[in-house]
Design a protein around this motif. Structure first.
Motif, PDB file in Angstrom:
ATOM      1  N   ALA A 120       4.241  10.609  -6.682  1.00 41.61           N
ATOM      2  CA  ALA A 120       5.252  10.968  -7.680  1.00 41.61           C
ATOM      3  C   ALA A 120       4.671  11.025  -9.096  1.00 41.61           C
ATOM      4  O   ALA A 120       5.419  11.170 -10.059  1.00 41.61           O
ATOM      5  N   ARG A 121       3.342  10.880  -9.201  1.00 39.84           N
ATOM      6  CA  ARG A 121       2.636  10.926 -10.491  1.00 39.84           C
ATOM      7  C   ARG A 121       3.079   9.804 -11.431  1.00 39.84           C
ATOM      8  O   ARG A 121       3.196   9.991 -12.646  1.00 39.84           O
ATOM      9  N   LEU A 122       3.363   8.642 -10.837  1.00 41.21           N
ATOM     10  CA  LEU A 122       3.689   7.466 -11.637  1.00 41.21           C
ATOM     11  C   LEU A 122       2.440   6.623 -11.830  1.00 41.21           C
ATOM     12  O   LEU A 122       1.409   6.845 -11.190  1.00 41.21           O
ATOM     13  N   LEU A 135       0.830  -1.211   0.000  1.00 45.60           N
ATOM     14  CA  LEU A 135       0.000   0.000   0.000  1.00 45.60           C
ATOM     15  C   LEU A 135       0.860   1.254   0.000  1.00 45.60           C
ATOM     16  O   LEU A 135       0.543   2.237  -0.688  1.00 45.60           O
ATOM     17  N   ASP A 136       1.962   1.231   0.764  1.00 49.06           N
ATOM     18  CA  ASP A 136       2.857   2.394   0.815  1.00 49.06           C
ATOM     19  C   ASP A 136       3.498   2.651  -0.553  1.00 49.06           C
ATOM     20  O   ASP A 136       3.666   3.811  -0.955  1.00 49.06           O
ATOM     21  N   ILE A 137       3.849   1.581  -1.267  1.00 47.58           N
ATOM     22  CA  ILE A 137       4.429   1.727  -2.606  1.00 47.58           C
ATOM     23  C   ILE A 137       3.429   2.391  -3.539  1.00 47.58           C
ATOM     24  O   ILE A 137       3.765   3.308  -4.301  1.00 47.58           O
ATOM     25  N   ALA A 138       2.177   1.944  -3.471  1.00 49.23           N
ATOM     26  CA  ALA A 138       1.142   2.528  -4.332  1.00 49.23           C
ATOM     27  C   ALA A 138       0.957   4.021  -4.030  1.00 49.23           C
ATOM     28  O   ALA A 138       0.826   4.842  -4.948  1.00 49.23           O
ATOM     29  N   LYS A 139       0.953   4.371  -2.746  1.00 48.91           N
ATOM     30  CA  LYS A 139       0.784   5.784  -2.367  1.00 48.91           C
ATOM     31  C   LYS A 139       1.982   6.620  -2.822  1.00 48.91           C
ATOM     32  O   LYS A 139       1.816   7.742  -3.303  1.00 48.91           O
TER      33      LYS A 139
END
Length: 363
Positions: free
Chosen positions: A299-301, A290-294
């Protein structure tokens, strides 16, 4: 179909505001993160996480929107029961689900499932009354036109509404869309420029990822028996660049480590549809996913899709359409600039992920 099943599994969650928030989080976050674009993908996810890991699965599916742990676990268990029942009826995809749903005895089969829990039976009956039209082969058209892959159920609902407005069946409208999409994709190509693009991406990534142990450019899906050039094969198959990375020095087996970066092209039409796959070893906890997704969103990725291959092996992927491939109006220098920009985008994904994995390892 997957969105409807999740909605059915959440029917007993109270209050309604939490139920709605959990479903929206599932549709907008969990579906793209976990790649739940089909019934088969949902089945695979439930197999990857055993019943004793329902707490982890609840975090991934409902994204923390259900405050009561018991209710979140119950929704996961109900989803498991729904999927198991559909499998027992020989349902493997949306098409077989629609066929079974439209059969005369579908309601009777559900009512007669005395071995099922009452919650499961009630959820199935609700689902039979509220099912949406499902025409999965229009997704290619939707991805190209919108430049991204929206939620599966949202696309199917839009097709149904358009069909009604045009006084057509959803199947007839989907057939028309497919015919026009094939016509649109029948465009010319310059394989030599496409090969130059991929070779430039490879060189740039090798320069950026200085610890890479191997880099290989190949083409998947080519059935041509003759030993044609790689440039010609690019027209017939899907290019794939794979870069191997070493494990971090002294890393414990459970520490998450990025070991492979893979960039591939999805199809060879007018749009340069790219898929980035980041593969690693070690444990990738649900909260870290979840942290990676946030972090990527900040970062607008592109939205990441996480998949656990085994308890100590995982993949994170995302896709995007990198502009339109228009070789007739491009010089070799333009192609090289475009390739360099794309390689730097890939590097940004890699560096962000490696930074988060390092922080996780030193906690």
């Amino acid at each position: 179909m997957v969105l409807e099943l999740a909605d059915a599994a959440l029917q007993a969650v109270e209050p309604i505001s939490q139920r709605t928030a959990a479903w929206q989080a599932f549709a907008r976050c969990a579906v793209p993160q976990l790649g739940l674009g089909s019934f088969a993908r949902l089945v695979a996810l439930l197999q990857q996480y055993g019943p004793d890991e329902d707490a982890e699965l609840a975090v991934l599916l409902w994204q923390g929107k259900i405050t009561q742990q018991v209710a979140a676990l119950k929704a996961v268990q109900r989803l498991r029961h729904l999927v198991a029942f559909l499998q027992s009826q020989g349902i493997t995809d949306a098409a077989s689900w629609l066929q079974w749903r439209d059969s005369v005895d579908a309601q009777a089969v559900v009512h007669g499932a005395s071995h099922q829990e009452p919650d499961t039976v009630n959820a199935l009956l609700w689902h039979l009354d509220s099912v949406r039209c499902d025409v999965p082969w229009v997704l290619t058209f939707a991805r190209r036109v919108l430049g991204q892959a929206p939620a599966y159920g949202h696309i199917m609902l839009a097709v149904q509404e358009m069909a009604e407005a045009m006084n057509l069946s959803a199947k007839a409208l989907a057939r028309r869309i497919a015919w026009h999409e094939r016509l649109f994709q029948a465009l010319g190509d310059v394989p030599e420029l496409r090969l130059a693009w991929w070779r430039c991406v490879k060189r740039t990534l090798q320069t950026q990822l200085t610890n890479a142990t191997a880099a290989k450019l190949q083409v998947q899906g080519v059935k041509e028996p003759l030993p044609l050039s790689l440039a010609v094969h690019l027209r017939q198959g899907q290019p794939m660049l794979t870069i191997q990375l070493p494990r971090a020095f002294g890393a414990a087996p459970a520490w998450p480590n990025l070991t492979m970066v893979q960039l591939s092209q999805q199809g060879c039409g007018s749009g340069l549809g790219l898929r980035l796959l980041l593969q690693g070893e070690g444990v990738l906890p649900a909260q870290l996913q979840l942290d990676i997704a946030k972090r990527w969103k900040a970062a607008r990725l592109q939205q990441p899709m996480c998949e656990r291959i085994s308890p100590v092996k995982w993949e994170i992927s995302c896709g995007w359409c990198d502009g339109l491939w228009n070789p007739s109006g491009m010089s070799l220098a333009d192609v090289a600039d475009w390739a360099t920009d794309t390689a730097l985008q890939v590097t940004e994904y890699v560096q962000l992920l490696k930074g988060m994995l390092r922080r996780e390892a030193i906690k």
